[in-house]
Design a protein around this motif. Sequence first.
Motif, PDB file in Angstrom:
ATOM      1  N   GLU A  79      -9.575 -10.256  18.407  1.00  0.00           N
ATOM      2  CA  GLU A  79     -10.131  -9.108  19.146  1.00  0.00           C
ATOM      3  C   GLU A  79     -10.715  -8.064  18.172  1.00  0.00           C
ATOM      4  N   ILE A  80     -10.006  -7.840  17.054  1.00  0.00           N
ATOM      5  CA  ILE A  80     -10.495  -6.841  16.079  1.00  0.00           C
ATOM      6  C   ILE A  80     -11.812  -7.326  15.446  1.00  0.00           C
ATOM      7  N   ILE A  81     -11.878  -8.614  15.142  1.00  0.00           N
ATOM      8  CA  ILE A  81     -13.119  -9.163  14.556  1.00  0.00           C
ATOM      9  C   ILE A  81     -14.269  -9.029  15.562  1.00  0.00           C
ATOM     10  N   GLU A  82     -13.973  -9.287  16.856  1.00  0.00           N
ATOM     11  CA  GLU A  82     -15.017  -9.136  17.888  1.00  0.00           C
ATOM     12  C   GLU A  82     -15.503  -7.691  17.937  1.00  0.00           C
ATOM     13  N   LYS A  83     -14.567  -6.733  17.825  1.00  0.00           N
ATOM     14  CA  LYS A  83     -14.928  -5.309  17.964  1.00  0.00           C
ATOM     15  C   LYS A  83     -15.558  -4.754  16.686  1.00  0.00           C
ATOM     16  N   SER A  84     -15.006  -5.100  15.524  1.00  0.00           N
ATOM     17  CA  SER A  84     -15.427  -4.438  14.273  1.00  0.00           C
ATOM     18  C   SER A  84     -16.217  -5.350  13.337  1.00  0.00           C
ATOM     19  N   GLY A  85     -16.198  -6.662  13.621  1.00  0.00           N
ATOM     20  CA  GLY A  85     -16.992  -7.591  12.794  1.00  0.00           C
ATOM     21  C   GLY A  85     -16.255  -8.111  11.577  1.00  0.00           C
ATOM     22  N   LYS A  86     -15.314  -7.332  11.047  1.00  0.00           N
ATOM     23  CA  LYS A  86     -14.584  -7.730   9.832  1.00  0.00           C
ATOM     24  C   LYS A  86     -13.362  -6.841   9.677  1.00  0.00           C
ATOM     25  N   ILE A  87     -12.458  -7.280   8.813  1.00  0.00           N
ATOM     26  CA  ILE A  87     -11.301  -6.433   8.455  1.00  0.00           C
ATOM     27  C   ILE A  87     -11.311  -6.290   6.931  1.00  0.00           C
ATOM     28  N   ASP A  88     -11.275  -5.053   6.447  1.00  0.00           N
ATOM     29  CA  ASP A  88     -11.269  -4.788   5.001  1.00  0.00           C
ATOM     30  C   ASP A  88      -9.881  -4.428   4.490  1.00  0.00           C
ATOM     31  N   ILE A  89      -9.084  -3.813   5.385  1.00  0.00           N
ATOM     32  CA  ILE A  89      -7.804  -3.230   4.958  1.00  0.00           C
ATOM     33  C   ILE A  89      -6.735  -3.563   5.987  1.00  0.00           C
ATOM     34  N   LEU A  90      -5.575  -3.970   5.509  1.00  0.00           N
ATOM     35  CA  LEU A  90      -4.403  -4.101   6.392  1.00  0.00           C
ATOM     36  C   LEU A  90      -3.277  -3.262   5.817  1.00  0.00           C
ATOM     37  N   PHE A  91      -2.766  -2.328   6.606  1.00  0.00           N
ATOM     38  CA  PHE A  91      -1.530  -1.623   6.234  1.00  0.00           C
ATOM     39  C   PHE A  91      -0.434  -2.147   7.155  1.00  0.00           C
ATOM     40  N   ASN A  92       0.374  -3.017   6.595  1.00  0.00           N
ATOM     41  CA  ASN A  92       1.448  -3.713   7.302  1.00  0.00           C
ATOM     42  C   ASN A  92       2.659  -2.795   7.345  1.00  0.00           C
ATOM     43  N   ASN A  93       2.746  -1.945   8.366  1.00  0.00           N
ATOM     44  CA  ASN A  93       3.705  -0.832   8.340  1.00  0.00           C
ATOM     45  C   ASN A  93       4.869  -0.980   9.317  1.00  0.00           C
ATOM     46  N   ALA A  94       4.692  -1.752  10.400  1.00  0.00           N
ATOM     47  CA  ALA A  94       5.737  -1.809  11.443  1.00  0.00           C
ATOM     48  C   ALA A  94       7.063  -2.255  10.838  1.00  0.00           C
ATOM     49  N   GLY A  95       8.129  -1.587  11.240  1.00  0.00           N
ATOM     50  CA  GLY A  95       9.436  -1.964  10.706  1.00  0.00           C
ATOM     51  C   GLY A  95      10.555  -1.363  11.527  1.00  0.00           C
ATOM     52  N   ILE A  96      11.739  -1.952  11.393  1.00  0.00           N
ATOM     53  CA  ILE A  96      12.928  -1.454  12.104  1.00  0.00           C
ATOM     54  C   ILE A  96      14.123  -1.451  11.142  1.00  0.00           C
ATOM     55  N   CYS A  97      15.158  -0.717  11.533  1.00  0.00           N
ATOM     56  CA  CYS A  97      16.367  -0.628  10.694  1.00  0.00           C
ATOM     57  C   CYS A  97      17.587  -0.436  11.585  1.00  0.00           C
ATOM     58  N   TYR A  98      18.709  -1.041  11.228  1.00  0.00           N
ATOM     59  CA  TYR A  98      19.999  -0.734  11.868  1.00  0.00           C
ATOM     60  C   TYR A  98      20.941  -0.251  10.790  1.00  0.00           C
ATOM     61  N   HIS A  99      21.776   0.738  11.127  1.00  0.00           N
ATOM     62  CA  HIS A  99      22.854   1.143  10.215  1.00  0.00           C
ATOM     63  C   HIS A  99      24.135   0.509  10.737  1.00  0.00           C
ATOM     64  N   LYS A 100      24.420  -0.691  10.252  1.00  0.00           N
ATOM     65  CA  LYS A 100      25.593  -1.424  10.737  1.00  0.00           C
ATOM     66  C   LYS A 100      26.255  -2.137   9.590  1.00  0.00           C
TER      67      LYS A 100
END
Length: 269
Positions: A79-100
């Motif tokens: 979908e991103i390629i269809e909308k923007s034509g290309k991807i130059d940068i990926l910031f892989n940021n999603a994350g989770i944490c448990y304090h256990k």
Amino acid sequence: MYLEEIFGLKGKTAVITGAGRGIGQVVAVGLAKAGAEIAIVCRSGADETIQMIEEAGGKAYFVPCDVTDEAAVKSAVTEIIEKSGKIDILFNNAGICYHKKAIVLEGEDLGGLNDGEAAVEEFRNVMDVNLTGEYIMAVAVARTMIEKKIKGSIINMASMSGSIVNVPQCQAAYNASKAAVIHMSKSLAIEWAEYGIRVNSISPGYVGTPMSQPPFVHQELLDAWNPMFPLHRMAKPEELVPAILYLTSPAAGYTTGSDIVVDGGYTCI
Ligand SMILES: NC(=O)c1ccc[n+]([C@@H]2O[C@H](COP(=O)([O-])OP(=O)(O)OC[C@H]3O[C@@H](n4cnc5c(N)ncnc54)[C@H](O)[C@@H]3O)[C@@H](O)[C@H]2O)c1
């Protein structure tokens, strides 16, 4: 003009995961201000980020996706390629944490520092989002970079927890996942160097976001952390933007396989 030449992102498309709030949201606004069009990849709730980017004069759109779902990531990237034509940068940021804790003895007082004993399923869940999710995203995006001959930049969110063990809370899964992110980033940097794709990681110390504040973190834990900050405070998410902008930009043309630590000196002591 010189700064624009080395740090400017005009004409670039940046994909940022987990950008509905926290660090991802602030970095999305920062990269948009530097000229990049932003594709926000998260499970829900990107309206606020899009509004902030548009108010700053930038362009952004939302692509709903859970980064642990390989099929969903593939269709999000399409979908991103269809909308923007290309991807130059990926910031892989999603994350989770448990304090256990790995083991809680019967009747043990956790003193508001930990939320019980970690089930194996929770360990797997942290690895799935923080490590495997970043891998799935990186592979899907790098494939398009290779196909389109884009000499792109991938930045994986690690943490100082990938190099040290935070105390007094217990977070074995999180620490292990972030250590693995640092070494996965180095491994992919070498694997994709021949295509001109740079892969780096960033390791912040504590940053003031929902992940490091009540209700996720109990007041007892905040009180325990406070004396440990050499700069007497957590980072503001805005203080990560310049390091990430550097890694995304032409200024970092010779920087790959690096882990940039932004921890206010925490890991020095
Ligand atoms: N806050 C800190 O002190 C700190 C320190 C070092 C590193 N980090 C890292 O920074 C990153 C962002 O953390 P934050 O503090 O902004 O936390 P946050 O909880 O505010 O944001 C995390 C984002 O990731 C998204 N997310 C979680 N699982 C997802 C999934 N499966 N698919 C898609 N999106 C998903 C969430 O919806 C949320 O928008 C994380 O990787 C975290 O480990 C945070």
